[in-house]
Design a protein around this motif. Sequence first.
Motif, PDB file in Angstrom:
ATOM      1  N   GLN A  22      -5.467   0.060  15.927  1.00 58.87           N
ATOM      2  CA  GLN A  22      -6.158   1.284  15.533  1.00 58.87           C
ATOM      3  C   GLN A  22      -7.643   1.162  15.873  1.00 58.87           C
ATOM      4  O   GLN A  22      -8.294   0.183  15.507  1.00 58.87           O
ATOM      5  CB  GLN A  22      -5.997   1.509  14.027  1.00 58.87           C
ATOM      6  CG  GLN A  22      -4.553   1.723  13.601  1.00 58.87           C
ATOM      7  CD  GLN A  22      -3.985   3.002  14.161  1.00 58.87           C
ATOM      8  OE1 GLN A  22      -4.665   4.008  14.255  1.00 58.87           O
ATOM      9  NE2 GLN A  22      -2.714   2.953  14.551  1.00 58.87           N
ATOM     10  N   GLN A  24     -11.447   1.588  15.430  1.00 59.12           N
ATOM     11  CA  GLN A  24     -12.230   1.689  14.209  1.00 59.12           C
ATOM     12  C   GLN A  24     -13.583   2.346  14.446  1.00 59.12           C
ATOM     13  O   GLN A  24     -14.237   2.760  13.491  1.00 59.12           O
ATOM     14  CB  GLN A  24     -12.437   0.299  13.603  1.00 59.12           C
ATOM     15  CG  GLN A  24     -11.131  -0.346  13.181  1.00 59.12           C
ATOM     16  CD  GLN A  24     -11.370  -1.663  12.464  1.00 59.12           C
ATOM     17  OE1 GLN A  24     -12.441  -1.880  11.923  1.00 59.12           O
ATOM     18  NE2 GLN A  24     -10.386  -2.511  12.460  1.00 59.12           N
ATOM     19  N   LEU A  47      -7.412   4.009   2.216  1.00 58.90           N
ATOM     20  CA  LEU A  47      -8.255   2.952   1.666  1.00 58.90           C
ATOM     21  C   LEU A  47      -8.042   2.801   0.158  1.00 58.90           C
ATOM     22  O   LEU A  47      -8.027   1.678  -0.369  1.00 58.90           O
ATOM     23  CB  LEU A  47      -9.730   3.250   1.959  1.00 58.90           C
ATOM     24  CG  LEU A  47     -10.159   3.127   3.427  1.00 58.90           C
ATOM     25  CD1 LEU A  47     -11.591   3.613   3.592  1.00 58.90           C
ATOM     26  CD2 LEU A  47     -10.017   1.693   3.913  1.00 58.90           C
ATOM     27  N   ARG A  50      -4.818   0.980  -0.345  1.00 59.82           N
ATOM     28  CA  ARG A  50      -5.017  -0.438  -0.001  1.00 59.82           C
ATOM     29  C   ARG A  50      -5.753  -1.165  -1.137  1.00 59.82           C
ATOM     30  O   ARG A  50      -5.394  -2.279  -1.515  1.00 59.82           O
ATOM     31  CB  ARG A  50      -5.808  -0.545   1.306  1.00 59.82           C
ATOM     32  CG  ARG A  50      -6.304  -1.959   1.636  1.00 59.82           C
ATOM     33  CD  ARG A  50      -5.145  -2.917   1.820  1.00 59.82           C
ATOM     34  NE  ARG A  50      -5.596  -4.310   1.900  1.00 59.82           N
ATOM     35  CZ  ARG A  50      -5.829  -4.956   3.017  1.00 59.82           C
ATOM     36  NH1 ARG A  50      -5.689  -4.330   4.179  1.00 59.82           N
ATOM     37  NH2 ARG A  50      -6.197  -6.213   2.997  1.00 59.82           N
ATOM     38  N   GLN A  58      -2.561  -7.830  -1.177  1.00 59.77           N
ATOM     39  CA  GLN A  58      -3.941  -7.777  -0.705  1.00 59.77           C
ATOM     40  C   GLN A  58      -4.191  -8.801   0.391  1.00 59.77           C
ATOM     41  O   GLN A  58      -5.081  -8.645   1.219  1.00 59.77           O
ATOM     42  CB  GLN A  58      -4.906  -8.038  -1.864  1.00 59.77           C
ATOM     43  CG  GLN A  58      -4.964  -6.955  -2.913  1.00 59.77           C
ATOM     44  CD  GLN A  58      -5.764  -5.742  -2.454  1.00 59.77           C
ATOM     45  OE1 GLN A  58      -6.273  -5.701  -1.345  1.00 59.77           O
ATOM     46  NE2 GLN A  58      -5.858  -4.752  -3.325  1.00 59.77           N
ATOM     47  N   PRO A  61      -2.468  -8.961   6.370  1.00 62.24           N
ATOM     48  CA  PRO A  61      -3.416  -8.405   7.344  1.00 62.24           C
ATOM     49  C   PRO A  61      -3.296  -6.893   7.433  1.00 62.24           C
ATOM     50  O   PRO A  61      -2.243  -6.303   7.168  1.00 62.24           O
ATOM     51  CB  PRO A  61      -3.007  -9.082   8.652  1.00 62.24           C
ATOM     52  CG  PRO A  61      -1.592  -9.512   8.448  1.00 62.24           C
ATOM     53  CD  PRO A  61      -1.453  -9.832   7.001  1.00 62.24           C
ATOM     54  N   ASP A  62      -4.397  -6.276   7.836  1.00 60.47           N
ATOM     55  CA  ASP A  62      -4.441  -4.816   7.894  1.00 60.47           C
ATOM     56  C   ASP A  62      -3.373  -4.235   8.808  1.00 60.47           C
ATOM     57  O   ASP A  62      -2.796  -3.183   8.511  1.00 60.47           O
ATOM     58  CB  ASP A  62      -5.826  -4.359   8.374  1.00 60.47           C
ATOM     59  CG  ASP A  62      -6.916  -4.732   7.388  1.00 60.47           C
ATOM     60  OD1 ASP A  62      -6.611  -4.848   6.189  1.00 60.47           O
ATOM     61  OD2 ASP A  62      -8.071  -4.903   7.813  1.00 60.47           O
ATOM     62  N   ASP A  63      -3.107  -4.904   9.928  1.00 63.85           N
ATOM     63  CA  ASP A  63      -2.135  -4.317  10.855  1.00 63.85           C
ATOM     64  C   ASP A  63      -0.718  -4.368  10.305  1.00 63.85           C
ATOM     65  O   ASP A  63       0.169  -3.655  10.771  1.00 63.85           O
ATOM     66  CB  ASP A  63      -2.210  -5.002  12.229  1.00 63.85           C
ATOM     67  CG  ASP A  63      -1.869  -6.485  12.167  1.00 63.85           C
ATOM     68  OD1 ASP A  63      -1.860  -7.047  11.053  1.00 63.85           O
ATOM     69  OD2 ASP A  63      -1.617  -7.069  13.232  1.00 63.85           O
ATOM     70  N   LEU A  65      -0.192  -3.698   7.086  1.00 63.29           N
ATOM     71  CA  LEU A  65      -0.182  -2.710   6.004  1.00 63.29           C
ATOM     72  C   LEU A  65      -0.255  -1.264   6.488  1.00 63.29           C
ATOM     73  O   LEU A  65       0.154  -0.355   5.773  1.00 63.29           O
ATOM     74  CB  LEU A  65      -1.374  -2.966   5.065  1.00 63.29           C
ATOM     75  CG  LEU A  65      -1.313  -4.262   4.248  1.00 63.29           C
ATOM     76  CD1 LEU A  65      -2.628  -4.486   3.522  1.00 63.29           C
ATOM     77  CD2 LEU A  65      -0.170  -4.211   3.259  1.00 63.29           C
ATOM     78  N   TRP A  66      -0.783  -1.052   7.674  1.00 65.82           N
ATOM     79  CA  TRP A  66      -1.109   0.311   8.114  1.00 65.82           C
ATOM     80  C   TRP A  66       0.092   1.258   8.016  1.00 65.82           C
ATOM     81  O   TRP A  66       0.016   2.297   7.357  1.00 65.82           O
ATOM     82  CB  TRP A  66      -1.647   0.285   9.547  1.00 65.82           C
ATOM     83  CG  TRP A  66      -2.013   1.647  10.052  1.00 65.82           C
ATOM     84  CD1 TRP A  66      -1.179   2.569  10.624  1.00 65.82           C
ATOM     85  CD2 TRP A  66      -3.303   2.247   9.990  1.00 65.82           C
ATOM     86  NE1 TRP A  66      -1.862   3.712  10.928  1.00 65.82           N
ATOM     87  CE2 TRP A  66      -3.172   3.545  10.564  1.00 65.82           C
ATOM     88  CE3 TRP A  66      -4.527   1.844   9.533  1.00 65.82           C
ATOM     89  CZ2 TRP A  66      -4.254   4.408  10.671  1.00 65.82           C
ATOM     90  CZ3 TRP A  66      -5.614   2.700   9.646  1.00 65.82           C
ATOM     91  CH2 TRP A  66      -5.469   3.971  10.206  1.00 65.82           C
TER      92      TRP A  66
END
Length: 283
Positions: A22, A24, A47, A50, A58, A61-63, A65-66
């Motif tokens: 994604q 940013q 956000l 999250r 928590q 990694p962000d990728d 969770l997206w």
Amino acid sequence: MTNLITKLSAGAVALMLALPAQAQDSLTADSVVATVNGTEITLGHMLMVRASLPEQYQQLPDDVLWDGILDQIVQQTVLSQQDANEDSRRVQLALENERRALLAAQVIEGIVDDAVTEDTVQAFYDETYLQAEPTQEFNASHILVETQEEAAAIVEELNGGADFAEVAREKSTGPSGPNGGQLGWFGPGMMVPEFQTAVEQLEVGAISEPVQTQFGWHVITLNDKRNQEAPDLAAVRSEIETQLSQQAVTQKIAELTGTADVTRTAKEEVDTSVLSNLDLLEE
């Protein structure tokens, strides 16, 4: 400090793998990341989800969770649109309660941030642990028997030169008997009152008269005593921060409610069983 706001909105998220990268650059909380029948879902919505995830999620990694977070919001939006003409009374009240709780938590977070600083933590530690009167610890042994007569006979035997540990192993009915009656180190209030008082009145090496407690009759000897050392700041930091937080929040709430114009319906004027009548929410 722990973010109190996000804790109030914690919810489970179905996690899914496989994610596109994604971009940013130039994204803001208002950036639209999806639409559902014209309803916009923003990065800000993602956000907040999250931020409210349980601790175990928590760390992901962000990728990872997206898609899981975005799918959840899309699904919730689709479901909510099925009854979009008018919010139910339950939903309206729940939203009011949630908004009130979030605003209150935001104020509390500010109070805690102001109250808990390195300076206030250090000052509390110094006053409570470094400057306070030292607390004594005691190292004692005892022999536990059922009757006063047995205890008196043991006192006489010990005063005649018998070895305390040997007599304890032979005659004590307490769990410390096989260990020679040794209880180790303990501080004020850790023993039942009668036993604690007797120990604190003994000189090192002395043997007590029979002492009765709820467990039976004791003969006690004080092996040693010492001043309890102050713990390291790191060991009590969490406890200090909690106390400072509670004191500051309690004081601020008392101050605000004391000056607020508050009216209450007297409980005597209400049939309090109405609190269990959830059918009222449907009216």
